[in-house]
Design an enzyme around this catalytic site. Structure first.
Site, PDB file in Angstrom:
ATOM      1  CB  CYS A 114      -5.876   2.852  12.494  1.00  0.00           C
ATOM      2  SG  CYS A 114      -5.441   4.524  11.995  1.00  0.00           S
ATOM      3  CG  HIS A 254      -7.846   1.210   9.258  1.00  0.00           C
ATOM      4  ND1 HIS A 254      -8.716   2.155   9.766  1.00  0.00           N
ATOM      5  CD2 HIS A 254      -6.664   1.839   9.077  1.00  0.00           C
ATOM      6  CE1 HIS A 254      -8.072   3.304   9.894  1.00  0.00           C
ATOM      7  NE2 HIS A 254      -6.826   3.146   9.474  1.00  0.00           N
ATOM      8  CG  ASN A 284      -7.309   6.692   8.592  1.00  0.00           C
ATOM      9  OD1 ASN A 284      -8.069   6.297   9.476  1.00  0.00           O
ATOM     10  ND2 ASN A 284      -6.028   6.397   8.558  1.00  0.00           N
TER      11      ASN A 284
HETATM   12  C1  LIG Z   1       0.538   9.262   3.068  1.00  0.00           C
HETATM   13  C2  LIG Z   1       0.523   8.539   1.716  1.00  0.00           C
HETATM   14  C3  LIG Z   1      -0.842   8.643   1.086  1.00  0.00           C
HETATM   15  C4  LIG Z   1       1.527   9.207   0.788  1.00  0.00           C
HETATM   16  O1  LIG Z   1       1.554   8.528  -0.445  1.00  0.00           O
HETATM   17  P1  LIG Z   1       2.947   8.085  -1.075  1.00  0.00           P
HETATM   18  O2  LIG Z   1       2.625   7.454  -2.349  1.00  0.00           O
HETATM   19  O3  LIG Z   1       3.665   7.256  -0.039  1.00  0.00           O
HETATM   20  O4  LIG Z   1       3.631   9.456  -1.294  1.00  0.00           O
HETATM   21  P2  LIG Z   1       5.076   9.924  -0.824  1.00  0.00           P
HETATM   22  O5  LIG Z   1       5.073  10.183   0.639  1.00  0.00           O
HETATM   23  O6  LIG Z   1       6.081   8.970  -1.392  1.00  0.00           O
HETATM   24  O7  LIG Z   1       5.201  11.279  -1.577  1.00  0.00           O
HETATM   25  C5  LIG Z   1       5.271  11.344  -2.991  1.00  0.00           C
HETATM   26  C6  LIG Z   1       5.315  12.778  -3.407  1.00  0.00           C
HETATM   27  O8  LIG Z   1       4.013  13.361  -3.199  1.00  0.00           O
HETATM   28  C7  LIG Z   1       4.148  14.554  -2.450  1.00  0.00           C
HETATM   29  N1  LIG Z   1       2.937  14.736  -1.646  1.00  0.00           N
HETATM   30  C8  LIG Z   1       2.695  14.337  -0.389  1.00  0.00           C
HETATM   31  N2  LIG Z   1       1.443  14.688  -0.034  1.00  0.00           N
HETATM   32  C9  LIG Z   1       0.906  15.323  -1.096  1.00  0.00           C
HETATM   33  C10 LIG Z   1      -0.339  15.916  -1.338  1.00  0.00           C
HETATM   34  N3  LIG Z   1      -1.332  15.932  -0.423  1.00  0.00           N
HETATM   35  N4  LIG Z   1      -0.573  16.463  -2.544  1.00  0.00           N
HETATM   36  C11 LIG Z   1       0.394  16.459  -3.510  1.00  0.00           C
HETATM   37  N5  LIG Z   1       1.601  15.917  -3.321  1.00  0.00           N
HETATM   38  C12 LIG Z   1       1.851  15.350  -2.130  1.00  0.00           C
HETATM   39  C13 LIG Z   1       5.382  14.350  -1.619  1.00  0.00           C
HETATM   40  O9  LIG Z   1       5.914  15.582  -1.198  1.00  0.00           O
HETATM   41  C14 LIG Z   1       6.283  13.632  -2.584  1.00  0.00           C
HETATM   42  O10 LIG Z   1       6.844  14.592  -3.446  1.00  0.00           O
HETATM   43  P3  LIG Z   1       8.372  14.436  -3.943  1.00  0.00           P
HETATM   44  O11 LIG Z   1       8.410  13.129  -4.665  1.00  0.00           O
HETATM   45  O12 LIG Z   1       8.555  15.634  -4.785  1.00  0.00           O
HETATM   46  O13 LIG Z   1       9.179  14.431  -2.679  1.00  0.00           O
HETATM   47  C15 LIG Z   1       0.928   7.047   1.871  1.00  0.00           C
HETATM   48  O14 LIG Z   1       2.267   6.948   2.225  1.00  0.00           O
HETATM   49  C16 LIG Z   1       0.104   6.323   2.895  1.00  0.00           C
HETATM   50  O15 LIG Z   1      -1.081   6.096   2.722  1.00  0.00           O
HETATM   51  N6  LIG Z   1       0.736   5.893   3.997  1.00  0.00           N
HETATM   52  C17 LIG Z   1       0.075   5.134   5.038  1.00  0.00           C
HETATM   53  C18 LIG Z   1      -0.837   6.024   5.773  1.00  0.00           C
HETATM   54  C19 LIG Z   1      -1.598   5.322   6.835  1.00  0.00           C
HETATM   55  O16 LIG Z   1      -2.031   4.233   6.629  1.00  0.00           O
HETATM   56  N7  LIG Z   1      -1.737   6.015   7.941  1.00  0.00           N
HETATM   57  C20 LIG Z   1      -2.561   5.722   9.027  1.00  0.00           C
HETATM   58  C21 LIG Z   1      -2.166   4.564   9.793  1.00  0.00           C
HETATM   59  S1  LIG Z   1      -3.244   3.349   9.426  1.00  0.00           S
END
Ligand SMILES: CC(C)(COP(=O)(O)OP(=O)(O)OC[C@H]1O[C@@H](n2cnc3c(N)ncnc32)[C@H](O)[C@@H]1OP(=O)(O)O)[C@@H](O)C(=O)NCCC(=O)NCCS
Length: 327
Positions: A114, A254, A284
């Site tokens: 990214c 980003h 993204n």
């Molecule tokens: C990926 C991301 C959006 C997930 O959001 P989060 O708030 O961290 O969510 P979590 O991973 O804690 O998951 C929370 C719950 O949602 C669930 N979940 C994950 N994806 C889901 C989806 N698409 N739809 C519904 N539920 C989902 C998980 O299984 C988890 O369930 P549980 O609590 O029963 O285990 C977030 O972590 C993020 O943006 N990370 C950085 C990503 C990034 O920047 N990546 C690129 C590099 S720049």
């Protein structure tokens, strides 16, 4: 002193729109979850299997040349930030140059996930500042749909396909790339990577069976690192250059997650009205997000505007570039 000014910006996104509602039919997710956790409503995904990342690059760079009124033959160097090259080699930059007839250019790909565009912008600006070249094209392009596991709801909902490009030209005015602060830490490998297809795990039946050719991400760990690092580096470049919040016209962040952007803006003391955002439409697009923002917001930019461009991505890689808009 010669500086590298951005003199044109262009973009390309595939026509095919994939909404959160479309994804609801593919994985166990909801439009509401995706919007509240990420800010994304829809993204573009290439549905023509004969097209690849270089084809998006061709769209953006041809538009760039047209806008600036130059021929592709005038390009000296083209750097393409990407982690979804058409092939492992040759470089996507070379393919773009060949397809557009940029026969006097050389080029290479830059792998920083990214942060690919900001790494390439900082690198490319050096060739202008030394006086070596007059026209350097910086491309940020990723076709993430080709490396997503559409059974993994935690990753397939956040990425999309897209590409943007800028032209760098010399100026003796106080404009262009003013400073940058770039960082990397390979210890981040465990949290965000693609396991197979390289020399560690060459493609095999086993790597396919084990789904090792897709984006692997531990979202929460990446989130924590991104929030801290992007905010710190953005504040640091401002402090180093004695820039106050009121001096900044735009934060160009980003587009990974609206919550990461909000944390960065808070740390910089910058209000929402100064943050470029388009994550709701594109998701993204990895190296594509920043030039796509500049493309979308071009009409609102004024000569002399101070932009802080910040990114965080796989590697880990992160950093900020201070740009004074040149037109
Ligand atoms: C990926 C991301 C959006 C997930 O959001 P989060 O708030 O961290 O969510 P979590 O991973 O804690 O998951 C929370 C719950 O949602 C669930 N979940 C994950 N994806 C889901 C989806 N698409 N739809 C519904 N539920 C989902 C998980 O299984 C988890 O369930 P549980 O609590 O029963 O285990 C977030 O972590 C993020 O943006 N990370 C950085 C990503 C990034 O920047 N990546 C690129 C590099 S720049």
């Amino acid at each position: 002193m010669i500086r590298a000014a951005i003199t044109a910006v262009a973009g390309y996104v595939p026509e095919n729109v994939v909404t959160n509602f479309d994804l609801e039919k593919m994985v166990d997710t909801t439009d509401e979850w995706i919007i509240t956790r990420t800010g994304i409503k829809e993204r573009r995904m290439m549905n023509d299997p004969t097209k690849a990342t270089s084809d998006m690059g061709v769209g953006a760079v041809l538009e760039l040349c047209k806008k600036r009124g130059i021929s592709p033959e005038e390009i000296d160097l083209l750097i393409c930030g990407t982690v979804t090259p058409d092939m492992v080699f040759p470089a996507t930059a070379n393919l773009i140059c060949a397809k557009i007839g940029a026969k006097n250019a050389w080029g290479y790909d830059l792998s920083a996930a990214c942060s690919g565009f900001i790494y390439a912008l900082a690198t490319g600006s050096q060739f202008i500042m030394t006086g070596k070249y007059k026209k350097v094209v910086i491309v940020g392009a990723d076709m993430m749909s080709r490396i997503l596991d559409f059974t993994d709801r935690a990753t397939c909902v956040i990425f999309g396909d897209g590409c943007g490009a800028v032209l760098l030209e010399p100026t003796t005015e106080e404009l262009g790339v003013m400073d940058f602060e770039l960082k990397s830490d390979g210890n981040g490998v465990n949290f965000l990577h693609m396991k197979a297809g390289g020399s560690l795990h060459p493609s095999s039946h086993e790597t396919i069976d084990k789904k090792m050719h897709y984006v692997y991400q531990e979202g929460q760990s990446v989130f924590k690192h991104a929030v801290y690092s992007m905010a710190e580096v953005s504040a640091s470049i401002m402090e180093k250059n004695k820039l106050k919040a009121e001096d900044i016209a735009w934060l160009v962040p980003h587009q990974a997650n609206k919550r990461i952007v909000d944390a960065t803006a808070n740390r910089m003391g910058i209000g929402e009205e100064k943050i470029m955002m388009n994550i709701e439409r594109y998701g993204n697009t990895t190296a594509g997000t920043i030039p796509l923002l500049l493309w979308d917001f071009e009409k609102q930019l004024k000569k002399g505007d101070n932009l802080i461009i910040s990114a965080f991505g796989g590697g880990f890689t992160w950093g900020s570039v201070w740009v004074k808009w040149a037109y």
